[in-house]
Design a protein around this motif. Structure first.
Motif, PDB file in Angstrom:
ATOM      1  N   MET A  61      19.995  56.130  62.065  1.00 41.82           N
ATOM      2  CA  MET A  61      18.960  55.205  61.613  1.00 41.82           C
ATOM      3  C   MET A  61      19.668  54.088  60.856  1.00 41.82           C
ATOM      4  O   MET A  61      20.338  54.346  59.864  1.00 41.82           O
ATOM      5  CB  MET A  61      17.956  55.930  60.713  1.00 41.82           C
ATOM      6  CG  MET A  61      16.750  55.090  60.350  1.00 41.82           C
ATOM      7  SD  MET A  61      15.602  55.940  59.218  1.00 41.82           S
ATOM      8  CE  MET A  61      15.056  57.332  60.205  1.00 41.82           C
ATOM      9  N   SER A  62      19.530  52.874  61.348  1.00 40.74           N
ATOM     10  CA  SER A  62      20.213  51.751  60.710  1.00 40.74           C
ATOM     11  C   SER A  62      19.362  51.088  59.636  1.00 40.74           C
ATOM     12  O   SER A  62      19.890  50.387  58.774  1.00 40.74           O
ATOM     13  CB  SER A  62      20.652  50.726  61.756  1.00 40.74           C
ATOM     14  OG  SER A  62      19.543  50.276  62.504  1.00 40.74           O
ATOM     15  N   ASP A  63      18.040  51.317  59.679  1.00 37.86           N
ATOM     16  CA  ASP A  63      17.168  50.713  58.666  1.00 37.86           C
ATOM     17  C   ASP A  63      15.848  51.471  58.641  1.00 37.86           C
ATOM     18  O   ASP A  63      15.484  52.158  59.595  1.00 37.86           O
ATOM     19  CB  ASP A  63      16.914  49.237  58.999  1.00 37.86           C
ATOM     20  CG  ASP A  63      16.464  48.425  57.778  1.00 37.86           C
ATOM     21  OD1 ASP A  63      16.394  48.989  56.666  1.00 37.86           O
ATOM     22  OD2 ASP A  63      16.180  47.228  57.941  1.00 37.86           O
ATOM     23  N   LEU A  64      15.137  51.333  57.534  1.00 33.54           N
ATOM     24  CA  LEU A  64      13.809  51.918  57.382  1.00 33.54           C
ATOM     25  C   LEU A  64      12.962  50.866  56.678  1.00 33.54           C
ATOM     26  O   LEU A  64      13.150  50.602  55.504  1.00 33.54           O
ATOM     27  CB  LEU A  64      13.880  53.211  56.561  1.00 33.54           C
ATOM     28  CG  LEU A  64      12.580  53.995  56.422  1.00 33.54           C
ATOM     29  CD1 LEU A  64      12.142  54.550  57.774  1.00 33.54           C
ATOM     30  CD2 LEU A  64      12.748  55.124  55.423  1.00 33.54           C
ATOM     31  N   GLU A  65      12.048  50.251  57.436  1.00 33.72           N
ATOM     32  CA  GLU A  65      11.257  49.141  56.906  1.00 33.72           C
ATOM     33  C   GLU A  65       9.871  49.610  56.482  1.00 33.72           C
ATOM     34  O   GLU A  65       9.208  50.338  57.219  1.00 33.72           O
ATOM     35  CB  GLU A  65      11.110  48.056  57.981  1.00 33.72           C
ATOM     36  CG  GLU A  65      12.428  47.506  58.469  1.00 33.72           C
ATOM     37  CD  GLU A  65      12.260  46.535  59.631  1.00 33.72           C
ATOM     38  OE1 GLU A  65      11.131  46.365  60.148  1.00 33.72           O
ATOM     39  OE2 GLU A  65      13.284  45.945  60.035  1.00 33.72           O
ATOM     40  N   PRO A  66       9.413  49.190  55.292  1.00 33.49           N
ATOM     41  CA  PRO A  66       8.041  49.534  54.881  1.00 33.49           C
ATOM     42  C   PRO A  66       7.027  48.743  55.705  1.00 33.49           C
ATOM     43  O   PRO A  66       7.285  47.604  56.105  1.00 33.49           O
ATOM     44  CB  PRO A  66       7.988  49.110  53.415  1.00 33.49           C
ATOM     45  CG  PRO A  66       9.074  48.105  53.249  1.00 33.49           C
ATOM     46  CD  PRO A  66      10.116  48.398  54.288  1.00 33.49           C
ATOM     47  N   VAL A  67       5.892  49.363  55.983  1.00 29.35           N
ATOM     48  CA  VAL A  67       4.785  48.704  56.689  1.00 29.35           C
ATOM     49  C   VAL A  67       3.558  48.876  55.808  1.00 29.35           C
ATOM     50  O   VAL A  67       2.958  49.947  55.766  1.00 29.35           O
ATOM     51  CB  VAL A  67       4.553  49.321  58.085  1.00 29.35           C
ATOM     52  CG1 VAL A  67       3.383  48.625  58.774  1.00 29.35           C
ATOM     53  CG2 VAL A  67       5.807  49.245  58.936  1.00 29.35           C
ATOM     54  N   GLY A  68       3.229  47.832  55.067  1.00 34.78           N
ATOM     55  CA  GLY A  68       2.104  47.911  54.139  1.00 34.78           C
ATOM     56  C   GLY A  68       2.302  49.061  53.167  1.00 34.78           C
ATOM     57  O   GLY A  68       3.427  49.381  52.784  1.00 34.78           O
ATOM     58  N   ASN A  69       1.217  49.701  52.791  1.00 32.96           N
ATOM     59  CA  ASN A  69       1.267  50.867  51.900  1.00 32.96           C
ATOM     60  C   ASN A  69       0.932  52.149  52.650  1.00 32.96           C
ATOM     61  O   ASN A  69       0.504  53.122  52.041  1.00 32.96           O
ATOM     62  CB  ASN A  69       0.282  50.689  50.743  1.00 32.96           C
ATOM     63  CG  ASN A  69       0.730  49.600  49.799  1.00 32.96           C
ATOM     64  OD1 ASN A  69       1.912  49.484  49.507  1.00 32.96           O
ATOM     65  ND2 ASN A  69      -0.214  48.803  49.335  1.00 32.96           N
ATOM     66  N   TYR A  70       1.108  52.124  53.981  1.00 33.58           N
ATOM     67  CA  TYR A  70       0.651  53.273  54.757  1.00 33.58           C
ATOM     68  C   TYR A  70       1.679  53.852  55.721  1.00 33.58           C
ATOM     69  O   TYR A  70       1.456  54.914  56.294  1.00 33.58           O
ATOM     70  CB  TYR A  70      -0.617  52.912  55.537  1.00 33.58           C
ATOM     71  CG  TYR A  70      -0.372  51.917  56.653  1.00 33.58           C
ATOM     72  CD1 TYR A  70      -0.162  52.357  57.958  1.00 33.58           C
ATOM     73  CD2 TYR A  70      -0.353  50.555  56.405  1.00 33.58           C
ATOM     74  CE1 TYR A  70       0.065  51.461  58.987  1.00 33.58           C
ATOM     75  CE2 TYR A  70      -0.133  49.651  57.425  1.00 33.58           C
ATOM     76  CZ  TYR A  70       0.077  50.104  58.711  1.00 33.58           C
ATOM     77  OH  TYR A  70       0.309  49.220  59.723  1.00 33.58           O
ATOM     78  N   PHE A  76      16.290  52.775  64.833  1.00 36.72           N
ATOM     79  CA  PHE A  76      17.266  53.773  65.263  1.00 36.72           C
ATOM     80  C   PHE A  76      18.468  53.105  65.922  1.00 36.72           C
ATOM     81  O   PHE A  76      18.360  52.016  66.479  1.00 36.72           O
ATOM     82  CB  PHE A  76      16.619  54.770  66.237  1.00 36.72           C
ATOM     83  CG  PHE A  76      15.579  55.640  65.584  1.00 36.72           C
ATOM     84  CD1 PHE A  76      15.954  56.765  64.862  1.00 36.72           C
ATOM     85  CD2 PHE A  76      14.234  55.338  65.695  1.00 36.72           C
ATOM     86  CE1 PHE A  76      14.997  57.572  64.256  1.00 36.72           C
ATOM     87  CE2 PHE A  76      13.269  56.145  65.095  1.00 36.72           C
ATOM     88  CZ  PHE A  76      13.654  57.262  64.374  1.00 36.72           C
ATOM     89  N   THR A  77      19.604  53.792  65.887  1.00 34.27           N
ATOM     90  CA  THR A  77      20.842  53.221  66.418  1.00 34.27           C
ATOM     91  C   THR A  77      20.853  53.122  67.937  1.00 34.27           C
ATOM     92  O   THR A  77      21.717  52.455  68.495  1.00 34.27           O
ATOM     93  CB  THR A  77      22.067  54.030  65.945  1.00 34.27           C
ATOM     94  OG1 THR A  77      21.882  55.417  66.315  1.00 34.27           O
ATOM     95  CG2 THR A  77      22.246  53.922  64.437  1.00 34.27           C
TER      96      THR A  77
END
Length: 139
Positions: A61-70, A76-77
């Motif tokens: 996993m190269s990143d984990l982005e928030p999506v709103g508050n839910y 993924f690589t």
């Protein structure tokens, strides 16, 4: 439904740790998250259109982005980035992790893979080419 109080990406050991406000903490392997992506590419556009994911044992996993508050959106690589993982979905993946693993391995075996060979990098579905989705476009 419980809400997360902590999200930690463990890149080296390839798992996402999710803590919830009910006191539960789950360690979700990237592979499990990837093969159970809630995206149309994996789930299809309806029952029976699911696409079995193979060769994802070493996915990162190269990143984990928030999506709103839910929800969160992992990158993924292997290039997959279209799944939105809601808090409820992450909780379900954690709470029923053993059942999800068993279902995944059963699906690999049904596709003709022995042992856990379908999880190995480079594994391909028998027959080679991916079939187009019923909606007419390729994902």
């Amino acid at each position: 439904m419980p809400t997360p109080t902590g999200l930690t990406v463990h890149s080296k050991s390839r798992y996402l740790e999710v803590s919830f406000d009910d006191g539960k903490t789950f360690s979700l392997p990237f592979e499990l998250l990837r093969v159970y992506s809630p995206s149309a590419e994996v789930k299809g556009h309806g029952p029976g259109q699911e696409v079995l994911q193979v060769g994802k044992r070493d996915v990162g996993m190269s990143d984990l982005e928030p999506v709103g508050n839910y929800a969160v959106k992992p990158i993924f690589t292997d290039g997959h980035s279209s799944g939105l993982y809601t808090w409820d979905y992450l909780y379900d993946l954690g709470a029923r992790q053993e059942q999800h693993w068993a279902n995944y391995l059963d699906r690999l075996h049904a596709a003709g893979f022995e042992g856990d060979s379908g999880r190995e990098p480079g594994a391909e579905l028998p027959g080679g080419a991916k079939k187009p989705h019923a909606c007419g476009h390729h994902h």
